[in-house]
Motif scaffolding. Structure first.
Motif, PDB file in Angstrom:
ATOM      1  N   ARG A  84     -85.916 -46.074   0.927  1.00 30.41           N
ATOM      2  CA  ARG A  84     -85.177 -46.487   2.119  1.00 30.41           C
ATOM      3  C   ARG A  84     -84.145 -45.477   2.608  1.00 30.41           C
ATOM      4  N   TYR A  85     -84.406 -44.224   2.388  1.00 25.27           N
ATOM      5  CA  TYR A  85     -83.546 -43.211   2.992  1.00 25.27           C
ATOM      6  C   TYR A  85     -84.337 -41.914   3.093  1.00 25.27           C
ATOM      7  N   ASP A  86     -83.927 -41.068   4.033  1.00 24.46           N
ATOM      8  CA  ASP A  86     -84.573 -39.763   4.175  1.00 24.46           C
ATOM      9  C   ASP A  86     -84.109 -38.867   3.049  1.00 24.46           C
ATOM     10  N   TYR A  87     -85.053 -38.369   2.299  1.00 21.56           N
ATOM     11  CA  TYR A  87     -84.714 -37.602   1.103  1.00 21.56           C
ATOM     12  C   TYR A  87     -85.652 -36.409   1.025  1.00 21.56           C
ATOM     13  N   PHE A  88     -85.140 -35.249   1.256  1.00 19.95           N
ATOM     14  CA  PHE A  88     -85.979 -34.056   1.241  1.00 19.95           C
ATOM     15  C   PHE A  88     -85.527 -33.069   0.172  1.00 19.95           C
ATOM     16  N   GLY A  89     -84.893 -33.603  -0.856  1.00 22.90           N
ATOM     17  CA  GLY A  89     -84.449 -32.747  -1.945  1.00 22.90           C
ATOM     18  C   GLY A  89     -85.507 -32.673  -3.025  1.00 22.90           C
ATOM     19  N   ASP A  90     -85.233 -33.283  -4.171  1.00 27.42           N
ATOM     20  CA  ASP A  90     -86.127 -33.233  -5.318  1.00 27.42           C
ATOM     21  C   ASP A  90     -87.243 -34.269  -5.160  1.00 27.42           C
TER      22      ASP A  90
END
Length: 243
Positions: free
Chosen positions: A186-192
């Protein structure tokens, strides 16, 4: 027109009152049954489920207040008291016993029908159907957050449950890791992006202990991400049997 599956029990020792109420209930599309005394009313309530009871308070042998008390021991059926006396004491006693509304004789049949409709609308709510997402050897119960694999319950973390539920709700659709992070976490996550890989790995391991077949439904789409593929798993299984 009301639903004819709705059945109302009329309890009154006066036949003309029972006939009058039955006539108007029929016009409104309700089914109805009758009882001329409190003993018969209680017996009928024990034998059958009714959608409502129209209950005269002044009854022979057992009065209406006692009938209400007996009904409330076994059923939550809506009850409208019909009384020749409109004094506050009797109304309060009726409500305390478990009645939902009251009508004073002489009454307007049309008013009775309006009260019946209003109470049924408020109380006769359809029970929600239990949602089950089912595949061969896999059942997911979203409301209770239960997963059965090979007929046995799985112990999953909240996010593992969310992940398998989301995949199972979208069979054969390919998701990138970014898409799964956005929809499941439920969130934009473009890290790991390994967060997804780690959860998929653990989910497969837990599924495999219960059903190797189900664990293979979570398919890696190389260079893209993952998909839930019961069809592909069925094809693989059939080929194994044929070979």
């Amino acid at each position: 027109m009301a639903n004819s599956d709705t059945t109302i029990l009329i309890v009154d020792d006066e036949e003309r009152i029972r006939r009058l109420l039955k006539l108007y209930l029929t016009k409104e599309g309700y089914a109805s049954e009758e009882a001329a005394d409190g003993v018969s009313a209680i017996r009928k309530m024990e034998e059958k489920d009714y959608d409502m009871v129209l209950l005269d308070i002044m009854l022979p042998e057992i009065d209406g207040l006692e009938v209400i008390k007996e009904i409330r021991k076994i059923k939550d059926t809506p009850i409208i008291m019909i009384t020749a006396r409109g004094d506050e004491g009797q109304r309060v006693e009726g409500f305390q016993a478990g009645a939902d509304d009251y009508i004073v004789k002489p009454f307007s049949p049309r008013e009775v029908m309006l009260r019946v409709a209003a109470i049924l609308k408020r109380t006769k709510i359809e029970e929600p159907e239990t949602i089950i997402i089912s595949y061969p050897e896999l059942d997911i119960f979203p409301e209770s957050r239960l997963v059965l694999a090979g007929g046995e319950p799985l112990t999953l973390t909240p996010k593992e449950f969310d992940l398998i539920l989301y995949l199972a709700e979208n069979p054969e659709k390919v998701f990138t890791r970014e898409m799964l992070l956005k929809e499941v976490w439920r969130y934009d996550y473009f890290g790991d992006l390994r967060t997804v890989d780690t959860h998929i790995k653990r989910l497969r391991e837990k599924l495999q202990k219960k059903s190797l077949y189900v664990s293979k439904m979570i398919v890696t789409v190389w260079g893209t991400g993952y998909k839930f593929s019961p069809l592909e798993t069925d094809y693989q299984k059939n080929n194994e049997i044929e070979n």
